[in-house]
Enzyme design. Structure first.
Site, short mmCIF file in Angstrom:
data_model
loop_
_atom_site.label_atom_id
_atom_site.label_comp_id
_atom_site.label_asym_id
_atom_site.label_seq_id
_atom_site.Cartn_x
_atom_site.Cartn_y
_atom_site.Cartn_z
N GLY A 1 47.61 3.03 -7.42
CA GLY A 1 47.95 3.41 -5.85
C GLY A 1 46.81 2.85 -5.16
N TYR B 1 20.36 5.39 1.81
CA TYR B 1 21.62 5.89 1.23
C TYR B 1 21.56 7.37 1.24
CZ TYR B 1 23.09 1.56 -1.11
OH TYR B 1 23.71 0.10 -1.09
#
Length: 308
Positions: free
Chosen positions: A229, A68
């Site tokens: 959304g 990461y």
């Protein structure tokens, strides 16, 4: 008072093998590095604050990997939390590297795995890793590697026997791969993609339940796309108007957010699930952890079950 503003309530605890015991609501650090989990965070101080606040609110399981960033997430964890509390469990993943463009590449040979373990130890500032997941491509999101799955597992078992690894987990596996590993070594946790809309790993979850293996969904909130959304991930079902209506009805009934309902559903869906929602915002962290106190009715759980 809305759920968002309520004090954090622990949703119970979960055993990871014979040695580890953690809160069922942890924290995943994938969103702390820069966009695309690449490079430094936009706001380093904010990233450090999120980690410190998570532990303050009772998080005792943090999910990470040295790929990461790469390296960024582990360096942030060490800066924010070292020296570590005795009860803090850090789970990390190996089996993947990032190329120069930031793409994810399989790297599961014994030599590669040993190198990755050494990198995780060094950047976290530890001499032993409590839990290590072998990340493979069984879920289709990682290109298939050339290294034999059994040889990769055996390499980590050897490191466990040497005392470098405390417990072994798997990530991105099929039921066949999980059975193969269980035939040779204890597996304490499996981390596969699973959320309110995407149940592609339901068969792996059932196998975990049958064998006392913790199940840790990654993308538990569909990578943040369950918000207003949002339409789900590109490789899973979409949050269409009908699904959104069901989710919003239940969220409104509890004065909660969609994300909080999604976390509560995961916790209710199976007692073997450990949820690790990630965020780079302290406010969103507090919202996510407050979901530990949300109790869904049987009818609400059934309605959410039917969304996938």
């Amino acid at each position: 008072m809305t759920l968002t503003n309520r004090p954090t309530e622990a949703p119970g605890r979960l055993r990871l093998g014979s040695e580890l015991d953690v809160n069922r609501l942890g924290f995943g650090v994938m969103q702390l590095p820069g966009p695309g989990c690449w490079g430094p965070p936009r706001d380093r101080r904010a990233a450090l604050a999120v980690l410190r606040r998570a532990v303050e609110l009772g998080v005792d399981y943090i999910d990470t990997s040295d790929f990461y960033g790469p390296h960024v997430a582990n360096e942030l964890i060490r800066e924010a939390l070292h020296p570590y509390r005795d009860d803090l469990v850090i789970g990390t993943k190996v089996g993947v590297v990032r190329d120069g463009r930031g793409d994810w590449r399989p790297a599961g040979s014994p030599d590669q795995l040993r190198t990755q373990i050494e990198q995780n130890l060094a950047r976290l500032g530890k001499d032993r890793l409590e839990l290590v997941y072998l990340r493979v491509g069984g879920d289709g999101l990682l290109p298939a590697g050339r290294d034999a799955f059994g040889e990769s597992v055996a390499a980590l078992v050897e490191l466990h026997e040497q005392g470098v690894i405390g417990a072994l987990g798997l990530s991105g596996v099929t039921t066949g791969q999980l059975r193969q590993a269980l035939a040779t070594t204890p597996v304490v946790a499996v981390q596969n993609r699973f959320n309110l809309l995407d149940r592609g790993s339901a068969d792996v979850l059932r196998l975990c339940e049958e064998n006392g293996v913790a199940f840790v969904p990654y993308f538990p909130l569909a990578a943040g796309t369950l918000g207003p959304g949002g339409r789900g991930l590109p490789f899973g079902p979409t949050l269409d108007r009908a699904r959104a209506k069901v989710l919003d009805r239940i969220a409104d009934a509890h004065q909660a957010t969609r994300a909080q309902v999604s976390i509560a559903w995961l916790l209710a869906h199976s007692p073997t699930i450990l949820v690790i929602p990630g965020t780079s915002s302290v406010a969103h962290l507090e919202e996510n952890l407050a979901a530990g106190g949300l109790r869904l009715s049987e009818a609400e759980v059934a309605a959410l079950d039917a969304l996938a």
